[in-house]
Design a protein around this motif. Structure first.
Motif, PDB file in Angstrom:
ATOM      1  N   CYS A  77       0.316   2.674   3.685  1.00 56.50           N
ATOM      2  CA  CYS A  77       0.868   2.201   4.659  1.00 56.50           C
ATOM      3  C   CYS A  77       1.992   1.182   4.865  1.00 56.50           C
ATOM      4  O   CYS A  77       1.672   0.879   5.806  1.00 56.50           O
ATOM      5  N   CYS A 120      -5.413   0.786   5.593  1.00 53.47           N
ATOM      6  CA  CYS A 120      -5.600   1.369   6.506  1.00 53.47           C
ATOM      7  C   CYS A 120      -6.941   1.985   5.135  1.00 53.47           C
ATOM      8  O   CYS A 120      -7.390   3.501   5.127  1.00 53.47           O
ATOM      9  N   HIS A 154      -6.810   2.643   1.930  1.00 54.76           N
ATOM     10  CA  HIS A 154      -6.206   3.269   0.492  1.00 54.76           C
ATOM     11  C   HIS A 154      -6.809   2.658   0.071  1.00 54.76           C
ATOM     12  O   HIS A 154      -6.778   1.428  -0.343  1.00 54.76           O
ATOM     13  N   CYS A 184      -7.457  -0.977   0.128  1.00 59.27           N
ATOM     14  CA  CYS A 184      -6.207  -1.573   1.306  1.00 59.27           C
ATOM     15  C   CYS A 184      -6.945  -2.125   2.785  1.00 59.27           C
ATOM     16  O   CYS A 184      -7.457  -1.037   3.406  1.00 59.27           O
ATOM     17  N   CYS A 202       0.717  -1.445  -0.113  1.00 59.41           N
ATOM     18  CA  CYS A 202       0.182   0.028   0.322  1.00 59.41           C
ATOM     19  C   CYS A 202       0.955   1.353   0.378  1.00 59.41           C
ATOM     20  O   CYS A 202       1.859   1.385   0.859  1.00 59.41           O
TER      21      CYS A 202
END
Ligand SMILES: [Zn+2]
Ligand SMILES: [Zn+2]
Lengths: 202, 219
Positions: A10, A30, A32, A27, A7
């Motif tokens: 993170c 996190c 994302h 993700c 990711c």
């Protein structure tokens, strides 16, 4: 190793997502957005980018806005809206405005088109990775939609003190902004590089 | 305690290319796919982010004190700074537009400064604040940064459009330039900051992760 990806927000290690159209990978640590693939993405990207570039060129050719006060009329083109500042210490600002609202959006759409067309016609070419790096570097610096909000703010600011007219270019730029925003929803870093890798392999 | 969280790529010595996202062993130094330099984390990113933020702040202060544009009407010159412009709009009766300009030119830049300084502080002093919350803050700054340019673009349009000689004309003020520079610098600062640092001190037991990748239907 190519079966893994991390990711960008993170660094969480995960398996490489291969998406079907209409899917989106997030993700799990996190949240994302790793990648999203819209239905019919490549065709839509090509048609909206092409339409956007044409509309942007058209919007440079005609009057953009006019302003009438006590019988005096002033008419400007989009080019002037960006570059009329060009004097003294404001030269830098004028160049910046021109880049943010015309040059960068045009280059981004043009490069997306060039990348997808050459991927289709020639497969992998030596300039593909350069094109992709430029597209994703320029993306945050293109502010067409912000400029359009500024145009609306100026219109409302001025209607109370003078007569304001909108020209053909105003409509062209509005339509260009819609195409551009549509392209933004379709552009996906992960997919673009993945398409390049696929072309390289075949 | 290790330097990186146990689920991270960096812990395995793998660097994710910042340009194209390809994962390679960090000893490669350059990404094989796009030739960008490889690092586990962006080098010196906290120092660089802070330096950019402080420079941006130095441009932001004059941007609020000096006029952003000047209106000359029948020989009378009237100049206004950002806040005075918002007040004038409000009094003219265009409250919604006044709010848009206020949010774009005051709330957004101030929020960006506070969040980025706070993120740098929280990483430097390793505060135990929820990484997910800070990640949301980072995403907000990334998203809102460009919208502060609205006022600068309004000045560009008005300067071009209102040129009726002595009857009425508009000239740019120095704040338009310093404000634009400040926005650009904070945008670069947000890009320089490495959000992966927010997760490095995380202990894997803190997380309830069930699957490695979350594929959902896109809407
Ligand atoms: Zn993540
Ligand atoms: Zn790369």
């Amino acid at each position: 190793m190519s079966t893994k990806i991390a990711c960008q927000h993170c660094d969480y290690l995960m398996s490489f997502p291969v998406l079907n159209p209409g899917q989106c990978a997030l993700c799990s640590r996190c949240g994302h957005k790793i990648s999203r693939l819209k239905v019919n993405a490549i065709n839509n990207l090509m048609s909206y980018s092409l339409t956007g570039v044409i509309l942007l060129i058209l919007s440079l050719l005609f009057p953009f806005m006019s302003f009438t006060l006590s019988g005096n009329m002033m008419e400007i083109t989009l080019w002037q809206a960006a570059t009329e500042l060009y004097s003294g210490p404001y030269k830098l600002l004028a160049l910046g405005v021109f880049a943010f609202i015309v040059l960068f959006p045009a280059v981004i759409l043009g490069f997306i088109l060039l990348f997808l067309v050459s991927l289709n016609l020639f497969g992998h070419t030596f300039y593909n990775s350069t094109l992709l790096r430029l597209i994703f570097t320029l993306l945050p610096w293109s502010m067409a939609e912000v400029f359009f909000v500024a145009v609306l703010v100026s219109l409302i600011k001025l209607v109370t003190i003078a007569q304001i007219g909108i020209g053909l270019s105003f409509g062209a730029y509005l339509l260009f902004c819609l195409c551009y925003v549509k392209v933004l929803t379709l552009v996906d870093k992960h997919q673009f590089w993945y398409w390049m890798d696929l072309a390289k392999k075949s | 305690m290790t330097q990186y969280s146990s689920d991270s790529a960096a812990e395995q010595g793998l660097a994710s290319c910042q340009s194209c996202g390809k994962l390679s062993t960090v000893s490669n130094k350059f990404c094989r796919r796009c030739r960008a330099p490889l690092h586990l984390r962006k080098p010196y990113n906290i120092q660089k982010t802070l330096a950019l933020l402080i420079t941006a702040l130095m441009f932001y202060i004059p941007a609020n004190l000096y006029p952003i544009m000047a209106t000359e009407q029948l020989g009378m010159i009237e100049s206004a700074n950002i806040v005075e412009g918002v007040i004038a709009l409000w009094e003219m009766g265009s409250q919604p537009i006044a709010m848009v300009v206020f949010i774009a030119s005051v709330i957004v830049p101030v929020t960006k400064f506070i969040i980025l300084f706070w993120l740098c502080y929280s990483v430097r002093f390793n505060t135990h604040i929820d990484a997910a919350e800070r990640a949301v803050l980072y995403r907000i700054t990334e998203f809102i940064g460009r919208w502060s340019m609205v006022d600068v673009f309004v000045v560009a349009i008005l300067v071009a459009l209102i040129q009726l000689g002595s009857l009425l004309n508009v000239r740019p003020g120095i704040a338009a330039l310093t404000f634009a520079i400040s926005v650009v610098l904070t945008m670069i600062a947000a890009m320089t900051f490495d959000p992966r640092l927010l997760w490095d001190k995380l202990e894997s037991s803190d997380q309830q992760v069930t699957n490695k990748l979350n594929i959902t239907k896109d809407n």
